[in-house]
Design an enzyme around this catalytic site. Structure first.
Site, PDB file in Angstrom:
ATOM      1  N   SER A 113       0.831  -1.196   0.000  1.00  0.00           N
ATOM      2  CA  SER A 113       0.000   0.000   0.000  1.00  0.00           C
ATOM      3  C   SER A 113       0.865   1.246   0.000  1.00  0.00           C
ATOM      4  O   SER A 113       1.970   1.253   0.570  1.00  0.00           O
ATOM      5  CB  SER A 113      -0.908   0.017   1.229  1.00  0.00           C
ATOM      6  OG  SER A 113      -1.574   1.247   1.346  1.00  0.00           O
ATOM      7  N   TYR A 115      -1.742  -1.250  10.616  1.00  0.00           N
ATOM      8  CA  TYR A 115      -1.832  -1.614   9.205  1.00  0.00           C
ATOM      9  C   TYR A 115      -0.580  -1.182   8.443  1.00  0.00           C
ATOM     10  O   TYR A 115      -0.001  -1.965   7.677  1.00  0.00           O
ATOM     11  CB  TYR A 115      -3.074  -0.981   8.591  1.00  0.00           C
ATOM     12  CG  TYR A 115      -3.220  -1.219   7.111  1.00  0.00           C
ATOM     13  CD1 TYR A 115      -3.640  -2.446   6.618  1.00  0.00           C
ATOM     14  CD2 TYR A 115      -2.930  -0.214   6.192  1.00  0.00           C
ATOM     15  CE1 TYR A 115      -3.770  -2.674   5.257  1.00  0.00           C
ATOM     16  CE2 TYR A 115      -3.058  -0.425   4.830  1.00  0.00           C
ATOM     17  CZ  TYR A 115      -3.481  -1.650   4.371  1.00  0.00           C
ATOM     18  OH  TYR A 115      -3.602  -1.869   3.017  1.00  0.00           O
TER      19      TYR A 115
END
Length: 248
Positions: free
Chosen positions: A143, A156
């Site tokens: 990401s 995350y």
């Protein structure tokens, strides 16, 4: 002849979103694709049906990517049932956890790390000895949040940063076996992960993106297709940012 004809690819977490688009794209490139799911068998079967309707080959296989033994068994079963393994795409992800640090719990943290780190390491370990002598491709879906600061997502972000570090390390280790290992830093993409954004938030993201739109799952699938192909034979240990050009 399509560039992945005769190859077998596993795409974890591919019953929807980026994973489903990637499964369809690799199938259109000629690969036989394993569509992995953990809960949504109907959606996985629908992806398989769409691939077969387009003339491709696919099979749905259930495995929880947060479970070490299930993740490894998925890889072994795919290689056994389909006769080989050439491409592994680690796409399964625990939903982005937007938790302020004051609210983070041990259970929340362990779940994020189990799916986002433990699962990919388990599949990569299982896949490495199963690739053919002429090598294979591992593509880890990461990401852009490892590059662009994002509050309330400490856990995350940590998992994705760890996945990128593991990518670089394993690329060095597996290079002599002609196995490439790369990661894709996915930008803001039109999946259910951003489905709760307001129009104002979407407009702000678009305004920061040189290509002038939010990404689509197919944009990421095309990047995976490149890294899975023979054209990427000299690319390994890299983070490819698929963000539409957005910068911090």
């Amino acid at each position: 002849m399509s560039r992945l004809t005769g190859k077998v690819a596993i795409v974890t977490g591919s019953s929807r979103g980026i994973g489903a688009a990637t499964a369809r794209r690799l199938a259109s490139d000629g690969a036989t694709v394993v569509v992995n799911y953990v809960a949504s068998q109907d959606k996985a079967d629908a992806v398989v049906d769409s691939i077969e309707a387009a003339g491709g080959r696919a099979v749905a296989m259930r495995a929880d990517m947060g479970n070490w033994s299930q993740a490894q068994e998925l890889v072994r079963k795919a290689a056994t049932d389909l006769g080989r393994l050439d491409v592994l795409v680690n796409n399964a992800v625990q939903e982005v956890g937007r938790e302020p640090i004051d609210d983070v719990t041990e259970a929340f943290t362990r779940k994020q790390f189990d799916v986002n780190i433990l699962g990919p390491i388990a599949t990569m370990q299982a896949a490495a000895p199963l690739f053919p002598e002429d090598g294979g491709r591992i593509i880890n879906i990461s990401s852009c949040v490892t590059v662009f600061p994002l509050p309330w997502s400490t856990v995350y972000v940590a998992t994705k940063a760890g996945l990128e570090a593991a990518t670089r390390s394993l690329a060095a280790e597996l290079g002599p076996r002609n196995i490439t290992v790369n990661s894709i830093g996915v930008g803001f993409t039109n999946t259910d992960l951003i489905g709760t954004n307001t129009q104002e938030q979407d407009d702000a993201l678009i305004a920061r993106t040189p290509l002038g739109r939010i990404g689509e799952p197919e944009d990421i699938a095309d990047a995976v297709s490149l890294l899975a192909s023979p054209d990427a034979r000299w690319i390994t240990g890299q983070l490819v940012l698929a963000t539409g050009g957005i910068v911090p």
